[in-house]
Scaffold this motif. Structure first.
Motif, PDB file in Angstrom:
ATOM      1  N   ALA A  69       0.837  -1.202   0.000  1.00  7.52           N
ATOM      2  CA  ALA A  69       0.000   0.000   0.000  1.00  7.52           C
ATOM      3  C   ALA A  69       0.868   1.247   0.000  1.00  7.52           C
ATOM      4  N   ALA A  73       1.448   4.236  -2.762  1.00  7.39           N
ATOM      5  CA  ALA A  73       1.334   5.657  -2.446  1.00  7.39           C
ATOM      6  C   ALA A  73       2.602   6.393  -2.834  1.00  7.39           C
ATOM      7  N   ALA A  76       2.886   6.795  -6.553  1.00 12.21           N
ATOM      8  CA  ALA A  76       1.964   7.805  -7.072  1.00 12.21           C
ATOM      9  C   ALA A  76       2.508   9.202  -6.794  1.00 12.21           C
ATOM     10  N   ILE A  77       2.901   9.451  -5.530  1.00 18.16           N
ATOM     11  CA  ILE A  77       3.408  10.768  -5.168  1.00 18.16           C
ATOM     12  C   ILE A  77       4.707  11.053  -5.895  1.00 18.16           C
ATOM     13  N   ALA A  80       4.195  11.771  -9.469  1.00 16.07           N
ATOM     14  CA  ALA A  80       3.519  13.061  -9.636  1.00 16.07           C
ATOM     15  C   ALA A  80       4.515  14.195  -9.439  1.00 16.07           C
ATOM     16  N   ILE A  83       6.669  14.483 -12.457  1.00 12.65           N
ATOM     17  CA  ILE A  83       6.002  15.175 -13.567  1.00 12.65           C
ATOM     18  C   ILE A  83       5.959  16.681 -13.319  1.00 12.65           C
ATOM     19  N   ALA A  84       5.658  17.037 -12.046  1.00 12.58           N
ATOM     20  CA  ALA A  84       5.612  18.462 -11.726  1.00 12.58           C
ATOM     21  C   ALA A  84       6.969  19.112 -11.947  1.00 12.58           C
ATOM     22  N   ARG A  87       7.633  19.576 -15.588  1.00  8.48           N
ATOM     23  CA  ARG A  87       6.915  20.743 -16.097  1.00  8.48           C
ATOM     24  C   ARG A  87       7.657  22.034 -15.776  1.00  8.48           C
TER      25      ARG A  87
ATOM     26  N   LEU B 149      -3.072   6.176   1.995  1.00  4.14           N
ATOM     27  CA  LEU B 149      -3.347   6.054   0.559  1.00  4.14           C
ATOM     28  C   LEU B 149      -4.240   7.177   0.073  1.00  4.14           C
ATOM     29  N   VAL B 151      -4.569  10.165   1.384  1.00  3.77           N
ATOM     30  CA  VAL B 151      -3.782  11.400   1.351  1.00  3.77           C
ATOM     31  C   VAL B 151      -2.886  11.412   0.124  1.00  3.77           C
ATOM     32  N   ALA B 152      -2.265  10.258  -0.165  1.00  7.18           N
ATOM     33  CA  ALA B 152      -1.355  10.177  -1.313  1.00  7.18           C
ATOM     34  C   ALA B 152      -2.111  10.421  -2.599  1.00  7.18           C
ATOM     35  N   GLY B 155      -2.847  14.066  -2.816  1.00  4.69           N
ATOM     36  CA  GLY B 155      -1.589  14.780  -3.080  1.00  4.69           C
ATOM     37  C   GLY B 155      -1.154  14.612  -4.513  1.00  4.69           C
ATOM     38  N   ALA B 156      -1.269  13.397  -5.028  1.00  2.00           N
ATOM     39  CA  ALA B 156      -0.833  13.149  -6.399  1.00  2.00           C
ATOM     40  C   ALA B 156      -1.696  13.928  -7.383  1.00  2.00           C
ATOM     41  N   LEU B 159      -0.618  17.540  -7.238  1.00  3.50           N
ATOM     42  CA  LEU B 159       0.699  17.762  -7.839  1.00  3.50           C
ATOM     43  C   LEU B 159       0.633  17.679  -9.354  1.00  3.50           C
ATOM     44  N   ALA B 160      -0.170  16.721  -9.849  1.00  5.32           N
ATOM     45  CA  ALA B 160      -0.164  16.493 -11.290  1.00  5.32           C
ATOM     46  C   ALA B 160      -1.068  17.466 -12.023  1.00  5.32           C
ATOM     47  N   MET B 161      -1.949  18.169 -11.254  1.00  3.20           N
ATOM     48  CA  MET B 161      -2.867  19.094 -11.901  1.00  3.20           C
ATOM     49  C   MET B 161      -2.098  20.218 -12.604  1.00  3.20           C
TER      50      MET B 161
END
Lengths: 102, 165, 627
Positions: A69, A73, A76-77, A80, A83-84, A87, B149, B151-152, B155-156, B159-161
């Motif tokens: 899990a 997470a 994903a973070i 992300a 990617i940020a 950019r 999860l 929260v992640a 957050g993701a 961040l990706a927006m």
């Protein structure tokens, strides 16, 4: 060499290959990938201990689920963030992001 | 350890370690990601050898299914498929080798010399037992992880927006 | 009775808090309503209390435990006996009158509300001081009245001299309080308790030397608070404060705290004849010393201030020779007539538009009739004119000294009494008689408003009759019987009024009248005489005029060396060593930080490397330790 030690040896080898990648490569996405490898190494050790332990049967596996899990997470973070950052600078080398220095 | 299991273990170990090296060494990130999938599958096989079928299934679903796809998506989105040659063959790569090697060997020594209270194979319980452990004894950490999860996820997304201008 | 005892101090406290907090915004020129009302009720309750005590009631009341730490126990408790009751009466009466007087005197002052708040705080502290039943409470409120004194002396804090005077009073009192504090500690160490009853009941176990030490240390505190030589220097300077303050604090109440403390500790003092002798000696010297300075001062309030110092010396003579009730009698009488005199001088200053120099006054007699006559009553009382308060109280002090065998103190007291009569009437003749020396100020002179004259009249009554009421017959009058229970254990044989006493009394009366006549001769009949006498006396005159250079002496011996030492410490030790050390350590850590700064490079992989190296180090250490 007992079977338990075989599995542990595999775990250690995988862990340090992953950490070599983390230390050596500079691409952020690749660093995330190598961290996943390290987490997999830990999972192998956990499940092996769980399988050979006379008292803690099954508890190692439970922890593996938690690792899954949190790894999800983290991926994903981490991705992300990658990617940020891309950019922001159009680059993905970790050496380019050193603004937080003393 | 029966003969078949021993053979399978060796083959899976070779698969895992070789693909792990490939992850680190490939210049092209897509190749690295594909090698990583191979590594994950090998680890799933190891889990089956350890009588942890549920974990193996989850490994395939989460790592091979979800995380790999996520990584490949990230690679695609950044359009940064090739790790630059210059980025790899620099000094720190060669400094990292001895550090990792020494640490690995040291840990191997610790592992080999330690004494274990290990019993025979196949202590891993059935799926029912895992489930009851997870939802009784470890119910609170389980809930915490679900919160992490969530929260992640938020957050993701943030961040990706893309920033609105 | 308990309610009354609680209300007496708490009403002024409540008024202080309310007036102090809200006076500036809401009460303004109406600030006095609450203050005066609170003190008026306290006064009524004090009267009630003294009636109760007169009937034979006493109160020993532990209210609550304030500090309890191991064997050290301090309780807030009240003790009401004859001594307390009489002190309460003096404090509340003069306090009440001063409050009323201040309404007129302070009218229009920017700090009107502040003045009344401080006065209330002082009343609270002073009530608590006399009501407390242990030495620690005495000490705490001793300091509290000192604080109020400081605040009120430097009430006009924008005036440099007033601010300096406040500081001086505070510092000089520190010297005395230092001894007082040590004395209390010594009591606690020897006896193990601080309550009056506890200390007095275990006096038998204390050695003579310790007893003398305790007494002298306590008396040191009294010397500071009651302005005895050599700690008297603050009181004349304290006249920088508003006149009501001089009247209330620096004449009638706070300066009596030292006398009260010695009287309260009479069981301790009576165990140490040596300490008693010191008390009497200091008192006698101060009495004549201050009186001689008072002879030549030109500031109307300074004359009264030195007169106060001198009269306080009288009280200590009485206590020191063992004439306890005489000392207290003089305290009561002095509280009334000196309060009256100060308020009268305030009225004069008010009339003259703030002028305090007597050389610029004169001829005010007809313009300020009430002030003049009340002032004359006060002056006659302090000079020992037969029938008035001071005559009886001063005579009982002198007779007490004579009877106890201290004829030399009697003689000193007699000389001081002569001087007192002289300088008081010198003041009156210079101020009220003769021709106005400053025509412009004289033209504006006017009688003070009613809020100021009524307190004068009210205080003139006890100044005139209290002696007849309480002091007759001498030395076994009403006040002596009233106070007898307090000093029962320490009083000697009762004295019976005889022919000898009549002779002494006549003598002191003649001395007083002689002083008045001499003043009349000098300042009315032959105004050229003072200058001639001054020229003849030469050195002595200049010495007295300059207050025997005591202040200059202190400056040369204590203040300037300490200042020089302070400056030296600042220049060399503080700037050089302490600051050097502080700045040096700052510079050191700054340097270390600058040196380590590059290690925070912002490069994640460098951090990772160091993390791995640390992990490696731990692993190697583990291997070395286990294998």
């Amino acid at each position: 060499m007992t079977p338990l030690q075989q599995y542990l040896a595999l775990s250690i080898a995988l862990f340090f290959i992953g950490s070599w990648g983390v230390l050596a490569r500079r691409n952020i996405i690749l660093i995330v990938m190598c961290v996943e490898l390290m987490l997999n190494a830990i999972n192998i050790a956990l499940v092996a201990f769980s399988n050979y332990s006379p008292t803690g049967a099954g508890r190692g596996e439970v922890f593996v689920f938690f690792v899954f899990a949190l790894a999800a997470a983290e991926a994903a973070i981490g991705l992300a963030i990658a990617i940020a950052m891309y950019r922001l600078k159009e680059r993905l080398s970790i050496g380019d992001f050193d603004e937080m220095k003393g | 350890m029966p003969e078949f299991q021993q053979t399978a273990f060796i083959l899976l170990s070779i698969l895992i370690l070789a693909s792990a090296f490939c992850v680190v060494l490939f210049r092209n990130l897509i190749y690295s990601a594909l090698s990583m999938i191979g590594c994950f599958l090998g680890v799933a096989g190891i889990f089956i050898l350890l009588h942890a079928e549920l974990v193996a299934a989850a490994q395939v679903l989460i790592y091979v299914g979800a995380i790999s796809v996520l990584v490949i998506f990230a690679i695609m989105l950044t359009g940064h498929r090739a790790g630059d040659l210059r980025l790899f063959f620099h000094k720190q790569a060669w400094v990292a080798v001895p550090i990792c090697a020494v640490a690995g060997i040291a840990l191997m020594v610790v592992m080999a010399t330690a004494t274990y209270n290990a019993t025979k194979d196949a202590q891993n319980p059935s799926d029912d037992a895992i489930a009851s452990l997870l939802f009784n004894e470890y119910a609170f950490p389980f809930e915490l992880v679900s919160l992490a999860l969530l929260v992640a996820m938020i957050g993701a997304v943030i961040l990706a927006m893309k920033e609105k201008k | 009775m308990k309610t009354a005892v609680l209300l007496i101090p708490l009403l002024p406290l409540a008024s202080f808090i309310i007036t102090g907090l809200f006076g500036k915004r809401y009460f303004k020129e109406k600030s006095h309503y609450l203050s005066v009302a609170a003190v008026a009720v306290s006064w009524l309750l004090s009267v009630y209390l003294i009636v109760q005590v007169e009937r034979g009631e006493e109160l020993h009341w532990q209210v609550y435990s304030w500090i309890a730490a191991g064997s050290f126990k301090v309780e807030i408790g009240f003790l009401v006996d004859q001594l307390t009751a009489i002190m309460l009466l003096v404090v509340s009466t003069v306090g009440f009158m001063v409050h009323v007087y201040s309404i007129g005197y302070m009218k229009g002052d920017g700090g009107y509300y502040r003045f009344f708040a401080y006065l209330n705080l002082f009343m609270f502290s002073m009530f608590m001081l006399v009501l407390g039943n242990n030495f620690l409470m005495l000490y705490v409120f001793w300091e509290a009245v000192g604080l109020c004194s400081y605040l009120l002396i430097s009430f006009w804090y924008t005036k440099q001299s007033a601010a300096n005077a406040g500081t001086k009073a505070f510092l000089v009192n520190r010297v005395g309080d230092f001894g007082f504090g040590l004395g209390i500690m010594l009591i606690f160490v020897t006896v193990g308790t601080l309550s009056y009853s506890g200390v007095f009941s275990s006096l038998g176990s204390i050695g003579t030397g310790t007893m003398t030490a305790i007494c002298l240390l306590l008396f040191m505190g009294a010397m500071g608070k009651s302005a005895q030589f050599p700690l008297h220097v603050w009181l004349p300077d304290a006249m920088e404060g508003p006149t009501p303050v001089s009247s209330l604090i620096h004449a009638a109440t706070m300066v009596n705290a030292g006398v009260y403390m010695v009287a309260r500790s009479s069981p301790i003092f009576s165990h140490s004849p040596n300490a008693m002798f010191v008390v009497a000696l200091v008192g006698a010297f101060t009495a004549i010393f201050a009186a001689s300075i008072g002879l030549v001062q030109n500031d109307i309030k300074k004359v009264l201030a030195y007169s106060t110092v001198s009269q306080l010396g009288y009280m200590f003579v009485a206590l020191g020779v063992g004439a306890w009730t005489a000392g207290m009698f003089h305290l009561v009488a002095h509280g009334f007539f000196k309060g009256l005199l100060f308020l009268g001088s305030g009225s004069v200053i008010h009339a003259m538009g703030g002028e305090q120099d007597m050389r610029k006054m004169g001829g005010l007699k007809n313009k300020t009739k009430i002030t003049y006559w009340t002032f004359v009553i006060g002056a006659l009382a302090i000079s020992g004119f037969p029938g008035l308060a001071g005559f009886f109280s001063k005579d009982s002090v002198l007779a007490g000294a004579f009877h106890k065998g201290f004829w030399y103190f009697w003689l000193v007291g007699l000389v001081a009494a002569f001087m007192t009569a002289f300088y008081m009437f010198r003041l009156i003749f210079m101020t009220f008689h003769g021709k106005p020396r400053d025509e412009k100020a004289f033209a504006h002179a006017h009688e003070s408003p009613r809020s100021m004259t009524i307190p004068l009249i009210v205080l003139a009554v006890p100044s005139a009759i209290i002696g007849l009421l309480l002091g007759l017959p001498p030395e076994s009058g009403h006040i002596d019987h009233f106070l007898e229970p307090v000093f029962e254990a320490v009083m000697g044989e009762p004295v019976h009024f005889g022919l000898l006493d009549a002779g002494l009394m006549t003598l002191s009366a003649l001395i007083g009248i002689g002083g008045i006549l001499l003043a009349w001769l000098f300042y009315v009949k032959r105004p050229d005489l003072p200058a001639k006498a001054g020229a003849r006396a030469g050195f002595l005159y200049r010495a007295a005029l300059n207050k025997y250079w005591i202040d200059e002496f202190y400056f040369a011996v204590f203040i300037n060396p300490v200042r020089a030492l302070g400056r030296g410490l600042w220049r060399w030790v503080d700037v050089g060593i302490i600051d050097g050390f502080a700045n040096g350590s700052a510079r050191f850590f700054n340097g270390v930080g600058m040196a380590l700064k590059p290690s925070q490079s912002g490069k994640a992989q460098v951090y990772l490397f160091s993390m791995f190296l640390g992990f490696l180090a731990l692993l190697v250490a583990y291997l070395i330790l286990t294998i």
